[in-house]
Write a protein that holds these residues in place. Structure first.
Motif, short mmCIF file in Angstrom:
data_model
loop_
_atom_site.label_atom_id
_atom_site.label_comp_id
_atom_site.label_asym_id
_atom_site.label_seq_id
_atom_site.Cartn_x
_atom_site.Cartn_y
_atom_site.Cartn_z
N LEU A 93 3.18 67.14 -45.04
CA LEU A 93 2.90 67.35 -43.62
C LEU A 93 2.72 66.03 -42.89
N ASN A 94 3.33 65.96 -41.71
CA ASN A 94 3.19 64.83 -40.81
C ASN A 94 3.46 65.39 -39.41
N SER A 95 2.40 65.89 -38.77
CA SER A 95 2.60 66.59 -37.50
C SER A 95 1.33 66.58 -36.67
N SER A 96 1.51 66.71 -35.37
CA SER A 96 0.38 66.72 -34.44
C SER A 96 -0.16 68.11 -34.15
N GLY B 198 0.17 72.60 -33.59
CA GLY B 198 0.98 73.75 -33.25
C GLY B 198 0.14 74.97 -32.95
N ALA C 79 0.69 78.94 -37.39
CA ALA C 79 0.18 78.17 -38.54
C ALA C 79 -0.44 79.09 -39.58
N ALA D 250 4.93 61.15 -44.92
CA ALA D 250 6.10 61.09 -44.06
C ALA D 250 7.31 60.69 -44.89
N ALA E 193 0.49 58.85 -42.74
CA ALA E 193 1.01 59.92 -41.90
C ALA E 193 -0.14 60.64 -41.22
N TYR E 194 0.18 61.52 -40.30
CA TYR E 194 -0.83 62.24 -39.53
C TYR E 194 -0.72 63.74 -39.76
N CYS E 195 -1.85 64.36 -39.97
CA CYS E 195 -1.96 65.81 -40.09
C CYS E 195 -3.06 66.20 -39.11
N GLU E 196 -2.65 66.81 -38.00
CA GLU E 196 -3.60 67.04 -36.92
C GLU E 196 -3.61 68.48 -36.45
N ARG F 4 -2.10 71.79 -38.08
CA ARG F 4 -1.46 71.36 -39.32
C ARG F 4 -2.50 71.14 -40.41
#
Length: 175
Positions: free
Chosen positions: A2-5, A7, A12, A30, A47-50, A53
């Protein structure tokens, strides 16, 4: 991986339940394509998991968060009013929708083996504040990082050992 801002809450949750049904492993990372010919693509742990996510990360049968990764949470909010949440108007129906989604998210969190601490950390950050980045201790406290994915993604084990350890984990009820 996972690498997402973030949803949608409901999307989800649906995707997370499907990930769990499939027995997927989750991590934050990523995908980095090969820059030159002969170079192999690889995974960057930075990477970012926000937002939602983070709850998708929770769906993994085994979950790993590299030290370089950023896992950040905040409250769920009406998507069409998140940019200017304080100035927006809200009806009783809007409040009902948010409360219903918080209830769904709570049930999902516990179904996936997460803790109330994940909900508390998330629900304490309104959309007009910066997201809260979870510390290593908070990742463990919320059950977002089980640490078990490294062994499963590492060097291959003989088939007999993999099946034996899998059967042992299942008999203890650990999924």
């Amino acid at each position: 991986m996972l690498n997402s801002s973030g949803g949608s809450v409901n999307h989800a949750i649906a995707l997370g339940r499907r990930f769990r049904e499939l027995g997927m492993l989750t991590t934050v990372g990523a995908s980095v394509p090969a820059a030159t010919r002969g170079e192999r693509p690889h995974v960057s742990p930075e990477a970012y998991c926000e937002s939602m996510r983070v709850f998708l990360l929770l769906s993994g049968k085994s979950r790993h968060v590299p030290q370089e990764a950023h896992v950040r949470v905040h409250q769920i909010w009406m998507g069409d009013r998140a940019e200017n949440a304080r100035a927006a108007s809200y009806s009783a129906d809007d409040v009902m929708i948010v409360e219903r989604d918080v209830g769904r998210l709570a049930k999902y969190t516990f179904d996936m083996g997460g803790t109330g601490d994940l909900l508390a950390l998330s629900l304490n950050v309104p959309p007009w504040e910066d997201l809260h980045e979870l510390s290593g201790e908070e990742l463990r406290l919320t059950n977002l990082s089980t640490g078990g994915i490294d062994a499963q993604l590492g060097s291959p084990q003989p088939a007999l050992n993999r099946f034996a350890s899998s059967a042992t984990s299942s008999s203890r009820g650990q999924e």
